[in-house]
Scaffold this active site. Structure first.
Site, mmCIF file in Angstrom:
data_model
loop_
_atom_site.group_PDB
_atom_site.id
_atom_site.type_symbol
_atom_site.label_atom_id
_atom_site.label_comp_id
_atom_site.label_asym_id
_atom_site.label_seq_id
_atom_site.Cartn_x
_atom_site.Cartn_y
_atom_site.Cartn_z
ATOM 1 C CG ASP A 33 -51.824 51.130 -28.743
ATOM 2 O OD1 ASP A 33 -52.441 50.487 -27.873
ATOM 3 O OD2 ASP A 33 -50.698 50.812 -29.152
ATOM 4 C CG HIS A 83 -51.401 47.300 -28.813
ATOM 5 N ND1 HIS A 83 -50.410 48.234 -28.622
ATOM 6 C CD2 HIS A 83 -50.929 46.131 -28.303
ATOM 7 C CE1 HIS A 83 -49.384 47.667 -28.009
ATOM 8 N NE2 HIS A 83 -49.670 46.393 -27.815
ATOM 9 C CB SER A 105 -46.481 45.458 -27.558
ATOM 10 O OG SER A 105 -47.236 45.758 -26.407
#
Length: 229
Positions: free
Chosen positions: A178, A209, A124
């Site tokens: 996601d 995610h 991320s």
């Protein structure tokens, strides 16, 4: 010299000749991915470094102070976060994070690890910093693992990228569902890097995610190919 981040350091054997600097996501810490050192069955001794991002207020979370590599603007709703990631970027914060990671790379070189045996990995927000830093590093690194992430400050990459970094292999992976960093955004980042001539391997998985077992196995295979060489 830029201050040294606090880190968790794990070595899988004696006298490691390769290092993997693994950056966590927004609001997490170095503990988040430390267990992966036990999951990846790599053929050589490796030094894992899991740094803790600095504490800072984050706009998307109402200014709440948490571990973050840089600020992200926008509201707290998932749709608004997704809409603002990659836009109105905190360029100064990203470059500050870059300097912190460059310092960790320099420390590994001082410990006798060649640049070509140093890997940057991140999930991320940490993956964005890994991409940003690795593609601007002045030497070819062993590789960049960019998980559930995107390419930050893409408009400056063509003029800031080092020619040596164009030879650094990239592994990108993303969840098809996601809600935080949309799959299409991650895929567009990969396509832009491919367009610019980078060597990139893309994977996606039926997940949100997060990280899944299949992805870990693909990461292990990708790292094994390079560490064995």
């Amino acid at each position: 010299m830029t201050s040294v981040l606090p880190c968790i350091t794990l070595e899988t054997g004696n006298n490691p000749k390769s290092s993997i600097i693994w950056l966590h996501g927004l609001g997490a810490d170095g503990e988040d991915f430390a267990p992966i050192a036990q999951e990846l069955g790599l053929p050589v001794a490796v030094r894992y470094i899991f740094p803790h991002a600095p504490m800072r207020p984050v706009t998307i979370n109402g200014g709440y102070v948490m571990r973050a590599w840089y600020d992200i603007l926008g509201g707290a709703a998932a749709a608004e976060i997704a809409a603002n990631i990659g836009r109105q970027e905190d360029a100064a914060g990203i470059r500050t994070a870059q300097a912190l990671i460059e310092n960790l790379i320099a420390l590994e070189k001082q410990r006798g690890i060649a640049a070509s045996h140093i890997y940057l990995a991140g999930f991320s927000q940490g993956g964005a910093v890994a991409l940003h830093t690795g593609l601007r590093h002045k030497e070819r690194l062993g590789g960049i693992l960019a998980l559930s992430t995107y390419l930050p400050l893409p408009q400056t990459l063509p003029i800031e990228a080092d020619a040596s970094a164009r030879q650094t292999p990239i592994f990108m992976a993303h969840g098809q569902d996601d809600p935080v960093i949309p799959h299409a955004f991650g895929r567009a980042s990969a396509e832009e890097l491919l367009r610019q001539g980078y060597t990139l391997e893309w994977h996606d998985y039926p997940m949100p995610h997060s990280v899944c077992p299949e992805e870990i196995r693909d990461i292990e295979r990708w790292l094994r190919q390079r560490l064995s060489a």
